[in-house]
Design a protein around this motif. Structure first.
Motif, PDB file in Angstrom:
ATOM      1  N   PHE A 102      62.178  44.315  65.117  1.00  0.00           N
ATOM      2  CA  PHE A 102      61.989  44.165  66.792  1.00  0.00           C
ATOM      3  C   PHE A 102      62.625  43.097  66.983  1.00  0.00           C
ATOM      4  O   PHE A 102      61.181  42.464  66.775  1.00  0.00           O
ATOM      5  N   ASN A 203      58.170  48.138  70.551  1.00  0.00           N
ATOM      6  CA  ASN A 203      58.386  47.684  69.543  1.00  0.00           C
ATOM      7  C   ASN A 203      57.942  48.510  68.953  1.00  0.00           C
ATOM      8  O   ASN A 203      56.268  49.242  68.723  1.00  0.00           O
ATOM      9  N   SER A 231      53.497  43.154  70.709  1.00  0.00           N
ATOM     10  CA  SER A 231      55.089  42.859  70.145  1.00  0.00           C
ATOM     11  C   SER A 231      54.950  42.616  69.126  1.00  0.00           C
ATOM     12  O   SER A 231      55.424  42.604  68.612  1.00  0.00           O
ATOM     13  N   ASN A 235      54.459  42.575  65.236  1.00  0.00           N
ATOM     14  CA  ASN A 235      55.462  42.083  64.118  1.00  0.00           C
ATOM     15  C   ASN A 235      54.677  41.205  63.695  1.00  0.00           C
ATOM     16  O   ASN A 235      55.551  40.909  62.338  1.00  0.00           O
TER      17      ASN A 235
END
Length: 314
Positions: A102, A203, A231, A235
């Motif tokens: 994302f 996300n 977010s 990740n």
């Protein structure tokens, strides 16, 4: 004379009986009135409790003012904070390989996660809910499904080869909703998976851990002022691994290190096709053979590969 007395006696008895019955009926009605009022109050309270329970069990009723089968998503005002229940979930696919995170990609926002799946793989509903959209979009999602869940989320499943549900159908978590594919704007078979709150993309890595086939917790507390920074951290913690390697610098030393790591660890590895590459050049770069590439990816030697396509090489 006796007849007159009998008639008079019968008439008086009838009048007294009717008077007594009327009085008794009035007494019964008088006694029943408070009971009716109590029952009405109980019914109203029960209805109120039922409505409150439904609202607690289905936060989506508080977030969304309309139900439409026309659009995939439409952003509305986000709450400052919102608790999302992640219990009773099911991973949409058993694949653990994230091929694209994302975030910003190729100059635009990628508003979901791409998960490596093969054509025909079963795609399942992440949570229980109701199917809002079942459509085909040639320049976007391809064959896709949108489900509105009771926990407030909406999930989108894109690029599928086939739909297995219909609009307005109620589904349970884990129920098959489609098959993996490569339809729409896609360069290789994969599942494009989005999680949205009030139409705004969040996300999926904040809530889903594909690598461990689990959720990140029983609940996720969304905060409008901090979810973007969260977010980025998500990740890093749960983003793609082999996909990152395919996009990293392909110098001879790093390539050899990856080959050695692959052969020693036995891990599943993937290669993202670049412009101008062929099966032969990829096989040479990854230290394998064209036959093995074809076998691992269920393709033939004559099949054309495209830039951006994801190929398994070990």
């Amino acid at each position: 004379m006796h007849l007159k007395r009998r008639i008079k006696t019968f008439a008086i008895t009838a009048i007294l009986t009717m008077t007594a019955a009327t009085a008794s009926a009035q007494d019964l009605l008088a006694r029943q009135a408070p009971i009716d009022r109590k029952m009405k109050a109980v019914d109203t309270l029960a209805l109120r409790n039922l409505i409150e329970k439904e609202q607690v069990g289905s936060p989506s009723a508080q977030l969304y003012k309309e139900w439409s089968n026309k659009y995939a998503h439409r952003a509305t005002e986000l709450p400052d904070s919102f608790l999302i229940n992640l219990r009773d979930f099911c991973m949409p696919t058993t694949s653990k390989v994230i091929t694209s995170n994302f975030g910003r990609r190729w100059g635009r926002m990628h508003k979901g996660i791409d998960v490596k799946v093969y054509i025909g793989d079963t795609i399942r509903a992440a949570f229980s809910g109701k199917v809002r959209i079942v459509k085909y979009e040639a320049r976007g999602y391809g064959n896709y499904v949108v489900i509105r869940h009771y926990n407030g989320l909406e999930t989108i499943y894109g690029h599928m080869s086939k739909h297995l549900v219909e609009e307005n159908q109620v589904v349970k978590a884990g129920e098959p909703i489609g098959l993996g594919g490569n339809t729409g704007r896609s360069t290789g078979s994969h599942l494009h998976f989005e999680t949205r709150l009030c139409g705004v993309a969040l996300n999926p890595a904040l809530m889903f851990d594909f690598r461990n086939q689990d959720v990140t917790g029983d609940t996720y507390m969304f905060h409008k002022d901090s979810y973007e920074s969260e977010s980025v951290l998500a990740n890093k913690a749960r983003g793609k691994d082999a996909g990152d390697m395919a996009q990293a610098d392909d110098s001879d030393s790093s390539s050899k290190a990856r080959k050695a790591s692959s052969s020693n660890s036995g891990d599943v590895r993937y290669h993202k096709v670049k412009r101008g590459e062929t099966l032969s050049s990829i096989a040479k770069k990854r230290g394998t053979t064209v036959d093995k590439l074809c076998k691992l990816n269920h393709i033939t030697k004559r099949m054309r590969i495209r830039p951006g396509q994801i190929l398994r090489y070990s």
